[in-house]
Design a protein around this motif. Structure first.
Motif, mmCIF file in Angstrom:
data_model
loop_
_atom_site.group_PDB
_atom_site.id
_atom_site.type_symbol
_atom_site.label_atom_id
_atom_site.label_comp_id
_atom_site.label_asym_id
_atom_site.label_seq_id
_atom_site.Cartn_x
_atom_site.Cartn_y
_atom_site.Cartn_z
ATOM 1 N N ALA A 1 59.365 68.937 -15.029
ATOM 2 C CA ALA A 1 58.823 67.582 -14.952
ATOM 3 C C ALA A 1 59.867 66.549 -15.364
ATOM 4 O O ALA A 1 60.002 65.487 -14.730
ATOM 5 C CB ALA A 1 57.583 67.462 -15.833
ATOM 6 N N ARG A 2 60.635 66.848 -16.398
ATOM 7 C CA ARG A 2 61.632 65.899 -16.867
ATOM 8 C C ARG A 2 62.803 65.793 -15.890
ATOM 9 O O ARG A 2 63.339 64.695 -15.672
ATOM 10 C CB ARG A 2 62.111 66.285 -18.267
ATOM 11 N N ILE A 3 63.207 66.906 -15.299
ATOM 12 C CA ILE A 3 64.260 66.857 -14.283
ATOM 13 C C ILE A 3 63.780 66.082 -13.064
ATOM 14 O O ILE A 3 64.527 65.282 -12.480
ATOM 15 C CB ILE A 3 64.714 68.277 -13.913
ATOM 16 N N GLN A 4 62.536 66.295 -12.676
ATOM 17 C CA GLN A 4 61.988 65.553 -11.537
ATOM 18 C C GLN A 4 61.969 64.056 -11.815
ATOM 19 O O GLN A 4 62.223 63.236 -10.914
ATOM 20 C CB GLN A 4 60.572 66.033 -11.208
ATOM 21 N N ALA A 5 61.701 63.672 -13.058
ATOM 22 C CA ALA A 5 61.717 62.253 -13.406
ATOM 23 C C ALA A 5 63.103 61.657 -13.200
ATOM 24 O O ALA A 5 63.244 60.525 -12.715
ATOM 25 C CB ALA A 5 61.263 62.065 -14.852
ATOM 26 N N VAL A 6 64.153 62.414 -13.552
ATOM 27 C CA VAL A 6 65.518 61.937 -13.330
ATOM 28 C C VAL A 6 65.795 61.818 -11.838
ATOM 29 O O VAL A 6 66.372 60.825 -11.365
ATOM 30 C CB VAL A 6 66.544 62.884 -13.990
ATOM 31 N N LEU A 7 65.373 62.808 -11.053
ATOM 32 C CA LEU A 7 65.578 62.756 -9.610
ATOM 33 C C LEU A 7 64.842 61.568 -8.986
ATOM 34 O O LEU A 7 65.309 60.980 -8.018
ATOM 35 C CB LEU A 7 65.090 64.060 -8.972
ATOM 36 N N GLN B 1 71.035 66.627 -18.410
ATOM 37 C CA GLN B 1 71.145 67.412 -19.633
ATOM 38 C C GLN B 1 70.276 66.828 -20.745
ATOM 39 O O GLN B 1 69.670 67.569 -21.535
ATOM 40 C CB GLN B 1 72.605 67.505 -20.074
ATOM 41 N N ALA B 2 70.202 65.512 -20.817
ATOM 42 C CA ALA B 2 69.324 64.882 -21.801
ATOM 43 C C ALA B 2 67.869 65.257 -21.535
ATOM 44 O O ALA B 2 67.096 65.493 -22.477
ATOM 45 C CB ALA B 2 69.502 63.370 -21.772
ATOM 46 N N ALA B 3 67.486 65.327 -20.269
ATOM 47 C CA ALA B 3 66.122 65.708 -19.924
ATOM 48 C C ALA B 3 65.806 67.115 -20.412
ATOM 49 O O ALA B 3 64.733 67.387 -20.962
ATOM 50 C CB ALA B 3 65.922 65.605 -18.410
ATOM 51 N N VAL B 4 66.740 68.035 -20.211
ATOM 52 C CA VAL B 4 66.556 69.409 -20.681
ATOM 53 C C VAL B 4 66.436 69.437 -22.203
ATOM 54 O O VAL B 4 65.560 70.110 -22.768
ATOM 55 C CB VAL B 4 67.719 70.299 -20.208
ATOM 56 N N LEU B 5 67.297 68.710 -22.883
ATOM 57 C CA LEU B 5 67.274 68.698 -24.342
ATOM 58 C C LEU B 5 65.978 68.106 -24.882
ATOM 59 O O LEU B 5 65.452 68.574 -25.902
ATOM 60 C CB LEU B 5 68.477 67.918 -24.872
ATOM 61 N N LEU B 6 65.441 67.115 -24.211
ATOM 62 C CA LEU B 6 64.167 66.539 -24.635
ATOM 63 C C LEU B 6 63.047 67.572 -24.537
ATOM 64 O O LEU B 6 62.173 67.649 -25.409
ATOM 65 C CB LEU B 6 63.838 65.303 -23.799
ATOM 66 N N ALA B 7 63.066 68.374 -23.483
ATOM 67 C CA ALA B 7 62.065 69.437 -23.359
ATOM 68 C C ALA B 7 62.231 70.460 -24.479
ATOM 69 O O ALA B 7 61.246 70.952 -25.055
ATOM 70 C CB ALA B 7 62.180 70.105 -21.995
ATOM 71 N N LYS B 8 63.462 70.786 -24.809
ATOM 72 C CA LYS B 8 63.717 71.794 -25.840
ATOM 73 C C LYS B 8 63.410 71.274 -27.244
ATOM 74 O O LYS B 8 63.078 72.064 -28.143
ATOM 75 C CB LYS B 8 65.161 72.278 -25.762
#
Length: 366
Positions: free
Chosen positions: A19-25, A233-240
């Motif tokens: 979901a967070r990666i899709q938001a960036v896209l 990468q920020a999106a991934v880190l936010l999920a983690k």
């Protein structure tokens, strides 16, 4: 058996990551998107500092910190010889000289007792590493630095999430630096890093340096570099970050369980954690004799291992002429010859740890 298990972690957070990666896209701001600001705010709140500055890698974090402190040619920076090369590499890249001080025999961290003798009129900073997941003795190091009027940079690439006397790694010195390399306790799906500080001036300088020294678009008030963290990468880190406290606690349990299991295995020295520290066990690293034979035996049984780190930095060819000769730093040399890192991650099972302990016992008895 996995040395680090990122697949199980991904299965746990898959929906949030996607979901967070899709938001960036969708918004298309792939560099310095809104995820960067959100990540910086959450990181600063988590460790208790005024400023977090997200950057492109842990190496860039260290380089940017040194640049913000105006370290340059002719300067000296005191650091440890027992760490990944990036710690000292960035010092040399700026034209300064890394001054290596030996390590403590139990924690493998920079020994404050050796710092005073290494100080000179050219010393510009002290750069300890919080190795394997626990902080160096930063109160002692900070006290030495304060008397000499020097800043301290904590290399917290392996210790984000750990505490020292109740305070968080990264918030203990003039500047803290960390890495988000995928295998770190808090890792992205590529390179990334961050700098932490309570100093408004240094925070501003580091933000400018990471973006080519700009204070506004196309107006460059200092030399900088392309050190920005990608929005993905920020999106991934936010999920983690949502599961990070739980993973830190799981790492502590897994570390304690290893130590319990290995107490009965002769010939193995488990990690020593100072009573005032907590560790995130970025690695669970033991010390033993005949490491190569033992590692080979473990490999035959499907147990992966690693050596962090086999050659002290003062003996690396890259630092020839800048470092003390063989024999000058005996504790680091002894550590390098005997350390072995075992599988370690939050999703390690008790049965796997018992398998590792039994394999170690058999290898050492053979």
């Amino acid at each position: 058996m996995n040395f680090v298990d990122l697949k199980t972690q991904y299965e746990r957070i898959q929906q949030d990551v996607q979901a967070r990666i899709q938001a960036v896209l969708t918004h298309g701001r792939y560099v310095m998107g809104p995820e960067i600001t959100e990540l910086e705010e959450r990181l600063a709140a988590m460790i208790g500092v005024r400023h977090a500055v997200a950057v492109a890698s842990g190496t860039d974090a260290l380089l940017i910190a040194l640049m913000a402190l105006d370290v340059g040619p002719g300067d000296e920076v005191i650091t440890t010889p027992f760490t990944f090369i990036a710690t000292a590499e960035v010092i040399a890249l700026l034209g300064a000289r890394p001054v290596f001080v030996d390590i403590e025999p139990r924690t493998y961290n920079l020994d404050p007792a050796g710092i005073a003798a290494a100080l000179s009129p050219r010393t510009r900073a002290i750069l300890p590493v919080s190795l394997y997941g626990q902080c160096a003795d930063l109160d002692a190091i900070n006290a030495i630095a304060a008397r000499a009027g020097l800043p301290v940079i904590e290399d917290a690439a392996q210790s984000l999430g750990a505490t020292y006397k109740g305070r968080h790694s990264g918030a203990l010195t003039t500047i803290g630096c960390t890495s988000f390399f995928p295998s770190k306790p808090l890792g992205a799906y590529g390179d990334g890093g961050a700098c932490f500080t309570d100093d408004d001036h240094l925070a501003l300088a580091m933000r400018q340096i990471r973006d080519h020294g700009q204070d506004r678009r196309y107006h460059h008030i200092r030399l900088g570099l392309n050190g920005r963290l990608d929005s993905m990468q920020a999106a991934v880190l936010l999920a983690k970050l949502a599961i990070f406290p739980d993973e830190v606690a799981a790492r502590a349990r897994r570390g304690a369980r290893y130590t319990e299991l290995l107490a009965a295995v002769a010939g193995v020295t488990p990690p020593f954690i100072e009573p005032h520290n907590t560790s995130v066990f970025a690695q669970y690293t033991v010390h033993l004799a005949d490491r190569e034979r033992v590692a080979a035996r473990l490999g035959e049984r499907g147990i992966p291992t690693a050596v962090h780190y086999p050659i002290p930095l003062n003996l690396q060819p890259a630092f020839a002429g800048m470092a003390p000769p063989p024999g000058a730093l005996p504790v680091a040399a002894g550590a390098a010859s005997g350390v072995l890192s075992l599988p370690m991650h939050p999703y390690l099972q008790d049965a796997e740890q018992r398998q590792v302990a039994e394999a170690l016992r058999q290898a050492l008895e053979a």
